[in-house]
Design an enzyme around this catalytic site. Sequence first.
Site, mmCIF file in Angstrom:
data_model
loop_
_atom_site.group_PDB
_atom_site.id
_atom_site.type_symbol
_atom_site.label_atom_id
_atom_site.label_comp_id
_atom_site.label_asym_id
_atom_site.label_seq_id
_atom_site.Cartn_x
_atom_site.Cartn_y
_atom_site.Cartn_z
ATOM 1 N N HIS A 49 -47.764 -57.782 -1.087
ATOM 2 C CA HIS A 49 -48.644 -56.686 -1.521
ATOM 3 C C HIS A 49 -48.413 -55.491 -0.602
ATOM 4 O O HIS A 49 -49.090 -55.341 0.413
ATOM 5 C CB HIS A 49 -50.108 -57.159 -1.486
ATOM 6 C CG HIS A 49 -51.088 -56.172 -2.035
ATOM 7 N ND1 HIS A 49 -52.345 -56.555 -2.472
ATOM 8 C CD2 HIS A 49 -51.028 -54.833 -2.224
ATOM 9 C CE1 HIS A 49 -53.003 -55.489 -2.895
ATOM 10 N NE2 HIS A 49 -52.231 -54.416 -2.738
ATOM 11 N N HIS A 65 -47.473 -51.335 -1.292
ATOM 12 C CA HIS A 65 -47.112 -50.196 -2.159
ATOM 13 C C HIS A 65 -46.109 -49.382 -1.366
ATOM 14 O O HIS A 65 -46.457 -48.862 -0.296
ATOM 15 C CB HIS A 65 -48.339 -49.348 -2.474
ATOM 16 C CG HIS A 65 -49.427 -50.115 -3.160
ATOM 17 N ND1 HIS A 65 -49.600 -50.124 -4.515
ATOM 18 C CD2 HIS A 65 -50.384 -50.950 -2.650
ATOM 19 C CE1 HIS A 65 -50.620 -50.916 -4.828
ATOM 20 N NE2 HIS A 65 -51.108 -51.424 -3.706
ATOM 21 N N HIS A 124 -54.203 -55.768 -9.438
ATOM 22 C CA HIS A 124 -55.290 -55.580 -8.484
ATOM 23 C C HIS A 124 -56.595 -55.930 -9.212
ATOM 24 O O HIS A 124 -56.840 -55.428 -10.320
ATOM 25 C CB HIS A 124 -55.364 -54.126 -8.019
ATOM 26 C CG HIS A 124 -54.322 -53.737 -7.025
ATOM 27 N ND1 HIS A 124 -52.989 -53.916 -7.228
ATOM 28 C CD2 HIS A 124 -54.448 -53.152 -5.793
ATOM 29 C CE1 HIS A 124 -52.321 -53.477 -6.168
ATOM 30 N NE2 HIS A 124 -53.178 -53.007 -5.278
ATOM 31 N N GLU A 136 -60.994 -55.769 -5.731
ATOM 32 C CA GLU A 136 -60.879 -55.032 -4.460
ATOM 33 C C GLU A 136 -62.235 -54.367 -4.233
ATOM 34 O O GLU A 136 -62.933 -54.684 -3.272
ATOM 35 C CB GLU A 136 -59.752 -53.994 -4.548
ATOM 36 C CG GLU A 136 -59.591 -53.162 -3.266
ATOM 37 C CD GLU A 136 -58.509 -52.091 -3.378
ATOM 38 O OE1 GLU A 136 -58.070 -51.781 -4.496
ATOM 39 O OE2 GLU A 136 -58.120 -51.544 -2.312
ATOM 40 N N ASP A 156 -50.642 -53.713 2.244
ATOM 41 C CA ASP A 156 -51.105 -52.775 1.213
ATOM 42 C C ASP A 156 -50.433 -51.400 1.358
ATOM 43 O O ASP A 156 -49.461 -51.115 0.659
ATOM 44 C CB ASP A 156 -52.636 -52.658 1.249
ATOM 45 C CG ASP A 156 -53.236 -52.246 -0.089
ATOM 46 O OD1 ASP A 156 -52.495 -52.118 -1.072
ATOM 47 O OD2 ASP A 156 -54.470 -52.047 -0.148
ATOM 48 N N ASP A 157 -50.969 -50.540 2.233
ATOM 49 C CA ASP A 157 -50.436 -49.186 2.449
ATOM 50 C C ASP A 157 -50.385 -48.946 3.953
ATOM 51 O O ASP A 157 -51.209 -48.218 4.517
ATOM 52 C CB ASP A 157 -51.348 -48.153 1.775
ATOM 53 C CG ASP A 157 -51.451 -48.385 0.280
ATOM 54 O OD1 ASP A 157 -50.508 -48.048 -0.442
ATOM 55 O OD2 ASP A 157 -52.478 -48.944 -0.154
HETATM 56 N N1 ADE Z 1 -52.530 -47.966 -4.773
HETATM 57 C C1 ADE Z 1 -52.112 -48.005 -3.495
HETATM 58 N N2 ADE Z 1 -52.943 -48.741 -2.760
HETATM 59 C C2 ADE Z 1 -53.906 -49.204 -3.602
HETATM 60 C C3 ADE Z 1 -55.033 -50.027 -3.431
HETATM 61 N N3 ADE Z 1 -55.376 -50.549 -2.255
HETATM 62 N N4 ADE Z 1 -55.807 -50.267 -4.505
HETATM 63 C C4 ADE Z 1 -55.500 -49.751 -5.694
HETATM 64 N N5 ADE Z 1 -54.432 -48.976 -5.901
HETATM 65 C C5 ADE Z 1 -53.644 -48.708 -4.862
HETATM 66 ZN ZN ZN Z 2 -52.748 -52.534 -3.257
#
Ligand code: ADE
Ligand code: ZN
Length: 346
Positions: A25, A27, A205, A208, A286-287
């Site tokens: 996971h 992005h 997703h 969350e 994630d990011d």
């Molecule tokens: N796009 C990038 N990060 C995300 C996240 N945590 N939740 C939903 N969309 C995303």
């Molecule tokens: Zn994500």
Amino acid sequence: MKNIQAVAADRLPALLCQMPKAELHIHIEGSLEPELIFALAQRNGLSLPYPSVEALRAAYAFTNLQSFLDIYYAGASVLLHEADFYDMAWAYFERAAADNVVHTELFFDPQTHTARGVGMGTVVNGLHRACVDAQARLGISASLIMCFLRHLRQQEALETLEQALPYRDKIIGVGLDSGEVGNPPEKFAEVFTRCRALGLHLVAHAGEEGPPAYIWAALDVLKVERIDHGVQSSKDPALMQRLAKERVALTVCPLSNLKLCVFPDLAQHNLRELLDAGLAVTINSDDPAYFGGYMNDNFTQTFAALGLNAQHAYTLARNSFEASFIDAAAKQRHIAQLDACFDAFQ
Ligand code: ADE
Ligand code: ZN
């Protein structure tokens, strides 16, 4: 599951960092560090609404998912050419290699780019070339999962799928991301049905910020194989039982949840509760450029905050391989290396 002997608390961070792991996971647009955003803006003759790298980083104070997405989509606007996508992915692979990530499945958001006139081929070819080089130069296997933006209409997702068909062999699956609340999985039933018929892997997703009902719908309507995040499942005991029984993997992202205020602090994160209930939990970043940490930061900070041990470490790493979309032989190879790493450590 292998029986793991106790490891002294002061040696646990080294084990967490050294053990081989898969990231499921991430992005790839969320791996764009402010320095690279500025470098790409300069290379492409673009100006940014921030005077410096420091000013941009200082803007990374989020209150929820949407407050992050606004700045994340703005950051991705510096990506124009195939080389930009390549350089972004390559920078991530170098960080992943340093964290002993040996396999990764990258999310990308084509609609963020095609809406600005960037071709689907530019995006996919740049990312795919970096994946090929990651295997050759770093020994990391990597594949691509194309995400649909759920705040947009299903018709746009269907058009995006159409544009991606010439690159079908470079994409292993599809996902669903962006603003969750108000955009339930059912909205994308038709496009996921089509992707399934194409033999693509399916993830989404869910849970969350959104309710457990979105997780049920991702499973029953979209027929996904993994749930991205899924932390809200602990609000629904029947859902927890189903996830545990069917071994549906959750790709949990602790530092993301912290930065987006899903949990007030890491010590209150429910990852341990999910693990103890027998769910197939994995840890992911994630990011990472936006949330203050890559894989090993997520592992070490979560373990410290929740008091997790070496048995948890083994379970999480093993889950990451078992939940991945690699073939059975590759899974066995990775798990054998994981076992060897633990044996050497004890
Ligand atoms: N796009 C990038 N990060 C995300 C996240 N945590 N939740 C939903 N969309 C995303
Ligand atoms: Zn994500």
